[in-house]
Design an enzyme around this catalytic site. Structure first.
Site, short mmCIF file in Angstrom:
data_model
loop_
_atom_site.label_atom_id
_atom_site.label_comp_id
_atom_site.label_asym_id
_atom_site.label_seq_id
_atom_site.Cartn_x
_atom_site.Cartn_y
_atom_site.Cartn_z
N ASP A 9 0.87 -1.16 0.00
CA ASP A 9 0.00 0.00 0.00
C ASP A 9 0.92 1.23 0.00
O ASP A 9 2.08 1.15 0.42
CB ASP A 9 -0.89 -0.03 1.25
CG ASP A 9 -1.70 1.23 1.41
OD1 ASP A 9 -2.47 1.56 0.49
OD2 ASP A 9 -1.55 1.89 2.45
N ALA A 10 0.38 2.36 -0.43
CA ALA A 10 1.22 3.56 -0.53
C ALA A 10 1.07 4.49 0.67
O ALA A 10 2.00 4.68 1.46
CB ALA A 10 0.90 4.31 -1.82
N TYR A 11 -0.11 5.07 0.82
CA TYR A 11 -0.31 6.14 1.80
C TYR A 11 -0.43 5.59 3.21
O TYR A 11 -1.29 4.79 3.52
CB TYR A 11 -1.55 6.96 1.42
CG TYR A 11 -1.38 7.63 0.08
CD1 TYR A 11 -0.48 8.67 -0.08
CD2 TYR A 11 -2.08 7.19 -1.04
CE1 TYR A 11 -0.29 9.28 -1.32
CE2 TYR A 11 -1.90 7.79 -2.27
CZ TYR A 11 -1.00 8.83 -2.41
OH TYR A 11 -0.82 9.42 -3.63
N SER A 121 -2.47 0.73 -4.75
CA SER A 121 -2.98 1.84 -3.95
C SER A 121 -4.30 2.37 -4.46
O SER A 121 -4.63 2.29 -5.65
CB SER A 121 -1.94 2.97 -3.97
OG SER A 121 -2.43 4.15 -3.35
N ASN A 122 -5.05 2.98 -3.52
CA ASN A 122 -6.24 3.75 -3.88
C ASN A 122 -5.88 5.02 -4.65
O ASN A 122 -6.73 5.62 -5.29
CB ASN A 122 -7.00 4.17 -2.62
CG ASN A 122 -7.90 3.09 -2.08
OD1 ASN A 122 -8.28 2.16 -2.79
ND2 ASN A 122 -8.25 3.19 -0.80
#
Length: 225
Positions: A9-11, A121-122
């Site tokens: 995931d990124a954030y 990621s979103n």
């Protein structure tokens, strides 16, 4: 079977989502954030996530940049802040979020071992491109996958499907890493090996999947094989 593919995931996982508010609070022209920035950062992130979930269940998908702005507007109003300049600055900084300190070395170790690495990621493609470029980790990633390609936010299974479609690997060969307990639960239920990066020491979410690993940060990810 040994792991071959490490997906992040990124954030909040690779990139510090509190960094924008923390940095702006140190700038003289944004004195309104001096004491409120921790609450603004917390509320901003919470609403950003809540809006993705609500849009997913209502089949009202939009660009992640829209929910990022909507979440910030709620957070600013909730904390009594109304400066357009502060809003503009926070949004500018969100495109330049700092990576957590251990991220480059962790990714370098994985790549030196011949592992596949990626982001799932979103975030919208342009937002993710900005963050990856700012953090200088583009050469350490094989791909950056965005939910924009399937038109629904995590934890919808169609998002996790993107990993196998891109890399041709079964779920059991994937270690999915997220700082979000709900995301780790969704990925575990999907069939990925899963690590929850629990930086805040929070309780385990009572959901339909349980991550196999719970870590305080990303340092030991290469040890998970």
């Amino acid at each position: 079977m040994p792991l071959t593919t490490y997906v992040f995931d990124a954030y909040g996982t690779l990139f510090d989502v509190g960094a924008a508010a923390a940095q702006a609070a140190q700038e003289p022209e944004h004195e309104d954030l001096r004491t409120t920035w921790p609450a603004v950062a917390r509320d901003w992130r919470l609403k950003q996530l809540q809006y993705t979930w609500l849009r997913a269940v209502a089949d009202q998908h939009c660009d992640f940049w829209q929910v990022t702005q909507d979440g910030l507007d709620w957070a600013l109003e909730a904390n009594g802040l109304s400066s357009p300049q502060t809003r503009t600055r926070l949004l500018e900084l969100y495109w330049e979020l700092a990576a957590y300190p251990e991220v480059p070395e962790m990714l370098e170790t994985l790549k030196a071992r011949g592992m596949t690495t990626a982001i799932l990621s979103n975030g919208s493609p342009d937002m993710l491109s900005g963050a990856v470029s700012s953090a200088g980790i583009g050469s350490l990633l094989d791909d950056v996958l965005s939910v924009q390609d399937v038109g629904v936010f995590k934890p919808d299974r169609r998002v996790y499907d993107m990993v196998g479609q891109r890399f041709g690997c079964p779920p059991v060969d994937v270690l999915f890493v997220s700082s979000n307990g709900w995301d780790a639960a969704g990925a575990a239920s999907y069939g990925f090996q899963t690590a929850w990066v629990n930086r805040a020491g929070e309780p385990m979410d009572r959901l339909y999947g349980t991550p196999q690993h719970v870590l305080p940060d990303l340092t030991t990810i290469p040890e998970l094989r």
